[in-house]
Write an enzyme that holds these catalytic residues in place. Structure first.
Site, PDB file in Angstrom:
ATOM      1  N   ASP A 126      -8.459  -6.542  -1.974  1.00  0.00           N
ATOM      2  CA  ASP A 126      -8.003  -6.006  -1.805  1.00  0.00           C
ATOM      3  C   ASP A 126      -9.125  -5.780  -0.989  1.00  0.00           C
ATOM      4  O   ASP A 126      -9.661  -4.516  -0.921  1.00  0.00           O
ATOM      5  CB  ASP A 126      -6.628  -4.386  -1.852  1.00  0.00           C
ATOM      6  CG  ASP A 126      -6.463  -4.462  -0.601  1.00  0.00           C
ATOM      7  OD1 ASP A 126      -7.245  -3.938   0.040  1.00  0.00           O
ATOM      8  OD2 ASP A 126      -4.759  -4.068  -0.868  1.00  0.00           O
TER       9      ASP A 126
ATOM     10  N   SER B 139       4.680  -7.318  -0.611  1.00  0.00           N
ATOM     11  CA  SER B 139       3.413  -8.134  -1.205  1.00  0.00           C
ATOM     12  C   SER B 139       3.134  -8.205  -1.847  1.00  0.00           C
ATOM     13  O   SER B 139       2.067  -9.531  -2.736  1.00  0.00           O
ATOM     14  CB  SER B 139       2.818  -6.408  -0.469  1.00  0.00           C
ATOM     15  OG  SER B 139       2.767  -6.384   0.577  1.00  0.00           O
TER      16      SER B 139
ATOM     17  N   HIS C 242       1.822   2.490   2.116  1.00  0.00           N
ATOM     18  CA  HIS C 242       3.076   2.357   2.120  1.00  0.00           C
ATOM     19  C   HIS C 242       3.800   2.498   1.162  1.00  0.00           C
ATOM     20  O   HIS C 242       3.753   2.677   0.119  1.00  0.00           O
ATOM     21  CB  HIS C 242       2.378   0.642   2.408  1.00  0.00           C
ATOM     22  CG  HIS C 242       1.683   0.270   3.608  1.00  0.00           C
ATOM     23  ND1 HIS C 242       1.744  -0.758   3.823  1.00  0.00           N
ATOM     24  CD2 HIS C 242       0.834   0.559   4.504  1.00  0.00           C
ATOM     25  CE1 HIS C 242       0.511  -1.372   5.119  1.00  0.00           C
ATOM     26  NE2 HIS C 242       0.656   0.126   5.398  1.00  0.00           N
TER      27      HIS C 242
ATOM     28  N   LYS D 114       4.206 -10.882   3.674  1.00  0.00           N
ATOM     29  CA  LYS D 114       3.357  -9.885   2.877  1.00  0.00           C
ATOM     30  C   LYS D 114       3.010  -9.575   5.159  1.00  0.00           C
ATOM     31  O   LYS D 114       3.054  -8.901   5.329  1.00  0.00           O
ATOM     32  CB  LYS D 114       1.940 -10.244   2.728  1.00  0.00           C
ATOM     33  CG  LYS D 114       1.120  -9.221   2.661  1.00  0.00           C
ATOM     34  CD  LYS D 114      -0.193  -8.542   3.448  1.00  0.00           C
ATOM     35  CE  LYS D 114      -1.018  -7.262   2.808  1.00  0.00           C
ATOM     36  NZ  LYS D 114      -1.687  -7.131   3.765  1.00  0.00           N
TER      37      LYS D 114
ATOM     38  N   SER E  72      -9.544   0.994  -7.916  1.00  0.00           N
ATOM     39  CA  SER E  72      -8.627   1.268  -6.601  1.00  0.00           C
ATOM     40  C   SER E  72     -10.340   0.989  -5.496  1.00  0.00           C
ATOM     41  O   SER E  72     -11.626  -0.334  -6.364  1.00  0.00           O
ATOM     42  CB  SER E  72      -8.985   2.538  -6.325  1.00  0.00           C
ATOM     43  OG  SER E  72      -8.173   2.908  -5.241  1.00  0.00           O
TER      44      SER E  72
ATOM     45  N   GLU F 125      -4.947  -9.920  -0.233  1.00  0.00           N
ATOM     46  CA  GLU F 125      -4.223  -8.962   0.116  1.00  0.00           C
ATOM     47  C   GLU F 125      -4.617  -8.431   1.951  1.00  0.00           C
ATOM     48  O   GLU F 125      -3.476  -8.674   2.568  1.00  0.00           O
ATOM     49  CB  GLU F 125      -4.440  -7.442  -0.895  1.00  0.00           C
ATOM     50  CG  GLU F 125      -3.127  -6.682  -0.540  1.00  0.00           C
ATOM     51  CD  GLU F 125      -2.375  -7.073  -1.315  1.00  0.00           C
ATOM     52  OE1 GLU F 125      -1.876  -7.826  -1.801  1.00  0.00           O
ATOM     53  OE2 GLU F 125      -0.874  -5.748  -0.936  1.00  0.00           O
TER      54      GLU F 125
ATOM     55  N   ASP G  29       4.018  -6.111   5.153  1.00  0.00           N
ATOM     56  CA  ASP G  29       3.863  -4.717   4.342  1.00  0.00           C
ATOM     57  C   ASP G  29       3.025  -4.052   6.287  1.00  0.00           C
ATOM     58  O   ASP G  29       2.707  -3.643   6.380  1.00  0.00           O
ATOM     59  CB  ASP G  29       2.693  -5.215   3.939  1.00  0.00           C
ATOM     60  CG  ASP G  29       1.160  -4.427   3.058  1.00  0.00           C
ATOM     61  OD1 ASP G  29       1.326  -4.116   4.094  1.00  0.00           O
ATOM     62  OD2 ASP G  29       0.625  -5.165   2.467  1.00  0.00           O
ATOM     63  N   ASN G  30       2.019  -5.188   6.798  1.00  0.00           N
ATOM     64  CA  ASN G  30       0.655  -5.021   7.808  1.00  0.00           C
ATOM     65  C   ASN G  30       1.985  -4.262   8.998  1.00  0.00           C
ATOM     66  O   ASN G  30       1.546  -3.616   9.134  1.00  0.00           O
ATOM     67  CB  ASN G  30       0.340  -6.272   8.299  1.00  0.00           C
ATOM     68  CG  ASN G  30      -0.785  -6.967   7.253  1.00  0.00           C
ATOM     69  OD1 ASN G  30      -0.463  -6.487   6.314  1.00  0.00           O
ATOM     70  ND2 ASN G  30      -1.336  -7.635   7.869  1.00  0.00           N
TER      71      ASN G  30
ATOM     72  N   ASN H 271      -2.573 -12.257   1.963  1.00  0.00           N
ATOM     73  CA  ASN H 271      -2.804 -12.010   3.366  1.00  0.00           C
ATOM     74  C   ASN H 271      -1.565 -12.643   4.514  1.00  0.00           C
ATOM     75  O   ASN H 271      -0.408 -12.330   4.990  1.00  0.00           O
ATOM     76  CB  ASN H 271      -2.992 -11.411   3.679  1.00  0.00           C
ATOM     77  CG  ASN H 271      -3.615 -10.636   5.038  1.00  0.00           C
ATOM     78  OD1 ASN H 271      -2.669  -9.565   5.140  1.00  0.00           O
ATOM     79  ND2 ASN H 271      -3.623 -10.981   6.540  1.00  0.00           N
TER      80      ASN H 271
ATOM     81  N   GLN I 138       1.424 -11.833  -4.872  1.00  0.00           N
ATOM     82  CA  GLN I 138       0.559 -10.942  -5.500  1.00  0.00           C
ATOM     83  C   GLN I 138       0.974 -11.796  -6.561  1.00  0.00           C
ATOM     84  O   GLN I 138       0.243 -12.842  -7.326  1.00  0.00           O
ATOM     85  CB  GLN I 138      -0.111 -10.025  -5.504  1.00  0.00           C
ATOM     86  CG  GLN I 138      -0.900  -9.516  -4.502  1.00  0.00           C
ATOM     87  CD  GLN I 138      -2.114  -9.649  -4.829  1.00  0.00           C
ATOM     88  OE1 GLN I 138      -2.292 -10.867  -5.264  1.00  0.00           O
ATOM     89  NE2 GLN I 138      -3.573  -9.061  -4.225  1.00  0.00           N
TER      90      GLN I 138
ATOM     91  N   HIS J 255      -5.706  -0.101  -3.917  1.00  0.00           N
ATOM     92  CA  HIS J 255      -5.659   0.912  -3.858  1.00  0.00           C
ATOM     93  C   HIS J 255      -4.409   1.341  -5.578  1.00  0.00           C
ATOM     94  O   HIS J 255      -3.511   0.782  -5.271  1.00  0.00           O
ATOM     95  CB  HIS J 255      -4.863   1.052  -3.361  1.00  0.00           C
ATOM     96  CG  HIS J 255      -5.520   0.584  -1.246  1.00  0.00           C
ATOM     97  ND1 HIS J 255      -6.155   1.206  -1.334  1.00  0.00           N
ATOM     98  CD2 HIS J 255      -5.003  -0.780  -0.626  1.00  0.00           C
ATOM     99  CE1 HIS J 255      -6.937   0.959  -0.018  1.00  0.00           C
ATOM    100  NE2 HIS J 255      -6.091  -0.294   0.137  1.00  0.00           N
TER     101      HIS J 255
ATOM    102  N   CYS K 183       2.839   0.224   8.157  1.00  0.00           N
ATOM    103  CA  CYS K 183       2.215   0.488   8.728  1.00  0.00           C
ATOM    104  C   CYS K 183       3.345   2.269   9.966  1.00  0.00           C
ATOM    105  O   CYS K 183       3.164   2.670  10.090  1.00  0.00           O
ATOM    106  CB  CYS K 183       1.511  -0.318   9.738  1.00  0.00           C
ATOM    107  SG  CYS K 183      -0.292  -0.762   8.936  1.00  0.00           S
TER     108      CYS K 183
ATOM    109  N   HIS L  10      -8.751  -1.858   7.304  1.00  0.00           N
ATOM    110  CA  HIS L  10      -9.555  -1.492   5.798  1.00  0.00           C
ATOM    111  C   HIS L  10     -10.371  -1.072   5.566  1.00  0.00           C
ATOM    112  O   HIS L  10     -10.580  -0.269   4.825  1.00  0.00           O
ATOM    113  CB  HIS L  10      -9.330  -2.544   5.568  1.00  0.00           C
ATOM    114  CG  HIS L  10      -9.262  -2.572   3.486  1.00  0.00           C
ATOM    115  ND1 HIS L  10      -9.021  -3.020   2.382  1.00  0.00           N
ATOM    116  CD2 HIS L  10     -10.814  -3.178   3.602  1.00  0.00           C
ATOM    117  CE1 HIS L  10      -9.447  -3.119   1.924  1.00  0.00           C
ATOM    118  NE2 HIS L  10     -10.941  -2.515   1.947  1.00  0.00           N
TER     119      HIS L  10
ATOM    120  N   SER M 237      -8.081   6.741  -2.294  1.00  0.00           N
ATOM    121  CA  SER M 237      -5.856   5.759  -2.009  1.00  0.00           C
ATOM    122  C   SER M 237      -5.550   5.953  -3.193  1.00  0.00           C
ATOM    123  O   SER M 237      -4.544   6.513  -2.953  1.00  0.00           O
ATOM    124  CB  SER M 237      -6.442   4.362  -1.099  1.00  0.00           C
ATOM    125  OG  SER M 237      -7.010   4.153  -2.182  1.00  0.00           O
TER     126      SER M 237
END
Lengths: 485, 485, 485, 485
Positions: free
Chosen positions: C139, C412, C404, C235, C85, C205, C239-240, C230, C416, C62, C244, C350, C90
């Site tokens: 991703d 995250s 996010h 992460k 992306s 990711e 992030d998740n 991930n 990476q 993204h 969210c 996703h 996104s």
């Protein structure tokens, strides 16, 4: 029933479960004082002047550790005090013992019968030859009720010679009240009228008791001034809300050890008490459903993600039922029959008629299994399944746990002390008529202010120009009377 | 400034950003109608009788999609309507376009200058030859203010020939008001008095506007009846609280995309708006600190686990600052200088003087970097660090997002419709004097009731015997006037 | 489709919406850097040594402001970067513009067609004569997929002369992939094999992309080493979950302005993403219902007071539906037909196949009304009622909002960067085989540690004797690999 | 100490506080069975086949009502059982009485001395002539420890004639262990080796006990197979988290009645137990501060709005301190001296060495005032202020309340039953070596599934095509082993 008053070595009357628990009570009193900064501040501010010198105060209010700190605040300000509880299950016997030994005449124990309860109430109001109390601290209005019913009966007796007939009522409790008054007429036909004449006023603590007072004011029946302490913000929006948020799960846990998380809980009523209960249950992981008659309160619940349904919709699915309405006949035996096995049914409103205990007790073939005091399983004959009823339908937080914690009761009771002081100080000024009053905003704010330091809070001060801009004095009051908080 | 009124093909006046956005506005209006059951119920209940037939309504209230549904409810009930916004940043241009094209005279666009703002307000009140409106829908009281100041000036002019002097005030906005009135005197010396004479009354929406009204009532300056809609429970305890709980994070996210979780957020003021903001920030994972002058509100925050400190205590540590006080001079430039780099400073109170924008703008060497409209970074010369100021200190939820969502505005606006109906229906009865009134409890409860069905709620009904027991009519009202919810 | 690559004055390739938005992008990049302490710490720690000197990195992720900070971290460490992306909606165009102008070759814009999307992916992997990239940041796995499918086709073509047949699949997106590969075979039959040979590895990711990788590892098809970013705790559990929790309501608010409080919201799936979504909706005042296949996750939801039902149970009652499963066919057109008018349907997983968009689009007589980009109302012919579908069923937080927030993406993306460094540094050591790896615990803990200072946290340090007692090094790692957090 | 074993009329050995409490215990057991669907399902599924026929099971695990349901599940499956508690304060005497009378040999009472505790542990392992148990259910590992230390001592004695020297250790508890073993050597030099030879394996319940097992596995000292029940998801993510969320406030309330709202609470450690404690305190209205060594757990706390500081930072400001670390020396007497008057100090970790009780007890001039059992006020001589220590630093939820509620313990104990079955069924297959194992995912999911019906949950089922798409069997397991939930 053959109850007799006992006396301490110093001659003070009492009737408690076990005076030897006084040391334990004193230890918990010491702890509670640290948690009750409002009451301790009253002692510091008013104690030296002994404003209650000469005042007799009768209190009818759950005889707990917190109440003990209230009583000793009243005596620290110079009052003589007599006390009973306002609920048959709410007394903490060690608290009663400590007060009886050290500070005031107490007539209260956990697990009174209804006859014993009203005997205690009589003792509390009975100051001997000189008549009754100068002031009443009331919770639910039973002391106030007894005097009003007594005066009514005496006047009727004087007029027509009629004595009250206990058989004229179906209500078993009111039957006892009428009996007491009838029997009283035999020894003194002016007993309650003498009380009335001496009485300066009452301060009342609960939503329920206040409602009674306003009804009496409305009908012109109110015999003396009353201060509605319940509607101080620092009472109704704290004790009712945050107190119940604390003590509802406490009562559930002590009585049943049941896991609240995952359960479906129904809270009947979403007033301040219901809001506190619903918040506690939700936070503990229950899925909460509320029943309401008032669309505004219902919409508030919805905004918090709480479903609004009727009891009929959910009676078979829920695990925990709590009544908080102040109304009667909320959960009837017909509801209870349809509940899941071991559903928990309890009440945290002032009176026990929210739950149809009479219907349950008289249900044909029903079987009562007492798990432990205040925790009963009632098994229905058809299904062999049972429900768990707490504290026989009475206030479960006081019956199954220790009621609200000290800190929040310090807010409520500081209002009581201030209300009693106000009534006493103005007893000759004519400021208070035979009406119901609330405390002025600045005193309400003062009660809050006395509790901030303990929690480490630092208030912001208005500047002069800010004060001018919003037309609010730098020292408050900060809100108009109708402000809802 | 050379603004000119435009006209639709049917001859209705308007001035909006872009009439071609009307279709987009209509699509969002269609969605909003589904979320505004109270307004739609008003259309269904009152529409057929056309009660506003012949009534001219001028509104000064954020020209958003939700307001558009309000306007079309007023026109559906027969009114003729003219409208302006009450904030220079709060107009949603597509909403304004749809209304201008389809329903009412609109003078509003996002990003007005202060001169343009007051020009729009004038247009909104200007019904041509016949004078002004019959009714005013006000939000913050600017329309009401203009008429009151106008009348005062006209009377002074008649008496002494003096015209208002814009140089007599430091307040740049009030300077413009005086200029308008002064210039008005040149063309019509009875302009505002004619408005006053026609005016049946105003209904006012905000805490701030209501405060002004009570001050005018107090001093005897109020020129017409006013209904305080803000203090309907279904307004102040819903829009202010749940509306802000929704729209504060919305504004923060749209303006800055910053993660709220983990941040330290300071909320200045813990009234209904502050409570909503604090709840939103806490739930999003921020650590919230509140500043308060009122000990009761402070104690409420503490009971929710929120720390009470002064702004000075935390100014260097916090990441997000929100003002909600309704007072002025809350966050001064001296505070802002001490903040962390990229601290976010915003206001969700009605007026922009909670944040010292003037101090910031005139700070020597300060540099303003506009990230995007309504999101500015201000860099201080000493530290080279900056702070992010939202919506130039004005209502951030309307400046940076779209304000409160439709459902909660439906509660507020249904109160507005009912208040307008009440004023209009009683215009000849003398029921309302030149005072400030609140709507009676049963209407407040009705507003709530109209919003329950949409959320799938089912109310419980009192039985007759329950109704008797608590002395509350089966159909309500269910609470005494002073009940705090 | 006739897309052409453009070039900056310095000769770097790009294709973005509007390069003139680069200044705006840079301003937001500056803000984001302050919120991304992990990435900035990587620049400080590794930048001077230029570890990526000579490395070509292709990223399919993204193209947002946060990703722009990641890209410039990679370039700050010496890498050359090309980017596309991984989702058609996104891209933030100002972010793409800033990067294209200042730092790397970018091929991305908001609102690509599927053909454009895969053209961009190809460009991203196309480093000219020398073949492909050394490293891939992936991703969802589309870049990895293209290479694997390409290699497979080339090998089949070499063996049998067969070229891929786009008509062999029903999946419209895979049709395009096969077309690209088929057309590629015409110009270079070793294109993807050359890429494979050069490639050092990929870091992936998402839950979805990682699942693909493990399946390829299982079947022996994986062509190069992969690091599963991930499943770093910093992460997937940040992030998740927290990402969210932030961006789901953000997307809902920006797309629909709908009030969340009071609504019934269904979250399909209660993994990390579902937990974040459910928490956000619950906190905003919705009543949340979860659908789950996994009894453990279901029991977790129940412990939080969330009801577990099937979609069929609630499809007619709920207001908001969110898919988070990573599976396909969750909400079918037959569900959508039964929903309430204006129910909101969206996906935050996703891929877009959680919602049956094809079923909806091809439903006889259905009408699509685009309210605004990424917000469509679909009206069914039978009922004339509509549902609101966000971002055409694609990731709604990126399609309707900005994804996010920076702080959680810093966690995250620091993973990476560390994964890319690890792959590159060990490219010749043979440490990594053609398998899927997770980062070791101490690096995961390091990522967390880099984010504490920004939030003012102070860690406790083990004493030597405590360290001995629990057999954990003073400097960590503090937990066993299987610890669940 | 002169303890003697008693016998029931049927000849089963026991030593409990008061056998007459058996009826009360049975009533609560009946209630608990309804709340423990996992255990009841085991009885239904496995009972008929009597899989434990011939198996002797010794358990060292808090002798509560919940454990009683576990014990009767083991006996319902055919086992013979002997039991002791694993904590001197955790026994519920009525539970012990019911089991002793009806089902198994029990040696446990609330308030054992350390000598009594280890005597009970010995009795639990002592199956008479035939040696020890076939299986051990362990909680904290004390039964396992005793056997391992016993075997070590016997081997050393055989080799060198040396007996263990209780004076060789400072640890008062380990002194007792050595004494027991030394005395045992006098009567039987193969006592513990005989136990070892018979033993099929142990299943262990706690984080602490599991850590010990892995250390023994590492060093090769483990004498028999072990199943780590703690790390079943349905144990560690439920019992540790949701159990503590329930029982921490329960313990605080029963021990102190203190209001949690408004207080500052410090939770040391943010693992599963700490997360549960912090959630409970936060929800009850406390302001929570966490201390952590692990940056990942610290970042999790921050995302929930919880401040991360060191104990030193807050020791003088906080009201409540809870240790949850599993480490030693967390709150030292030097910390306690600096605390506020009546600060509450308690531990909910397995061992009591998180709080420096030794330092406190030996502090010169310190005074201990026992408010009630398990609630002591310790007053420091310098300041005359005191702190409240719960359960003498031992597990406060079991010492001051009744531990975790039945429902969550049903999850944990169903894992125990399954683990015991697995060990017993595979006792001859060689499947389990002298290592530590966790239960496979599908059994973990089964445990969860057995608990859904009670809470009214309805799971969604994968379709075949969904199952294929994500490569997960329709019947599960649904997650990879490393999934964190």
């Amino acid at each position: 029933m053959a109850l007799s008053v006992e006396k301490t070595s110093s001659g003070r009357e009492y009737k408690v479960k076990d005076l030897s628990q006084a040391d334990f009570g004193r230890l918990e009193l010491d702890l509670a004082e640290v948690e009750m900064p409002g009451l301790m501040a009253c002692r510091a501010e008013f104690g030296p002047a002994q404003p209650f010198k000469g005042a007799r105060i009768s209190g009818s209010l759950h005889m707990t550790i917190q109440t003990a700190v209230l009583i000793e605040t009243l005596t620290a300000l110079g009052a003589e005090v007599r006390w009973c509880s306002c609920n048959i299950f709410s007394t903490q016997d060690h608290a009663a013992a400590a007060i009886a030994r050290d500070s005031a005449a107490v007539f209260a124990w956990k697990g009174e019968t209804l006859e014993e309860y009203w005997w205690c109430t009589e003792r509390c109001l009975d100051w001997g030859e000189g008549g009754g109390p100068d002031l009443i601290v009331d919770d639910g209005g039973d002391a106030t009720l007894l005097i009003h019913e007594g005066v009514k009966a005496e006047e009727e007796f004087e007029k027509s010679g009629t004595v009250p007939d206990p058989e004229s009522t179906d209500n078993p409790e009111f039957k006892i009240v009428l009996t007491i008054i009838r029997d009283g007429l035999k020894t003194d036909v002016r007993r309650y009228r003498k009380m009335k004449e001496r009485l300066v006023g009452v301060s009342e603590e609960t939503t329920t008791g206040v409602k009674r007072l306003y009804q009496m004011q409305e009908s012109g029946a109110l015999l003396f001034p009353a201060i509605n302490v319940n509607d101080s913000v620092t009472k109704s929006k704290f004790d009712n809300l945050y107190g119940c948020r604390h003590s509802l799960p406490d009562g559930l846990m002590r009585a049943t050890d049941v896991m609240i998380a995952g359960k479906v809980a129904v809270v009947c009523g979403y007033g301040d008490v219901g809001k506190g209960c619903a918040a506690a249950l939700k936070q503990a992981g229950a899925r909460v459903i509320v029943t309401e008659i008032d669309p505004i309160c219902a919409l508030q619940a919805l905004m918090e993600g709480i479903q609004i349904l009727t009891l009929e919709d959910v009676v078979s699915d829920a695990d925990i039922f709590v009544t908080t309405t102040g109304n009667k006949d909320i959960i009837m035996v017909d509801h209870m029959r349809k509940m899941k096995n071991n559903a928990i049914v309890c009440n945290i409103g002032h009176f026990d008629n929210e739950i149809d205990m009479n219907g349950l007790e008289t249900y044909p073939g029903v079987k009562r299994i007492t798990i432990k005091p205040q925790t009963d399983r009632w098994v229905f004959p058809e299904t062999k399944t049972g429900i768990i009823v707490l504290a026989e339908g009475r206030l479960m937080n006081l019956g199954c746990a220790t009621g609200h914690p000290s800190f929040v009761m310090s807010c409520s009771f500081t209002n009581q002390v201030i209300a009693q002081l106000e009534l006493w100080n103005e007893r000759k000024s004519g400021k208070y008529e035979k009406k119901v009053y609330v405390l002025p905003k600045h005193l309400d704010e003062k009660v809050a202010a006395l509790h901030l330091g303990k929690l480490g809070a630092k208030l912001t001060k208005l500047t002069k120009s800010q004060s001018d801009y919003i037309s609010i004095p730098v020292e408050g009051p900060y809100k108009p009377a109708a402000y809802r908080y």
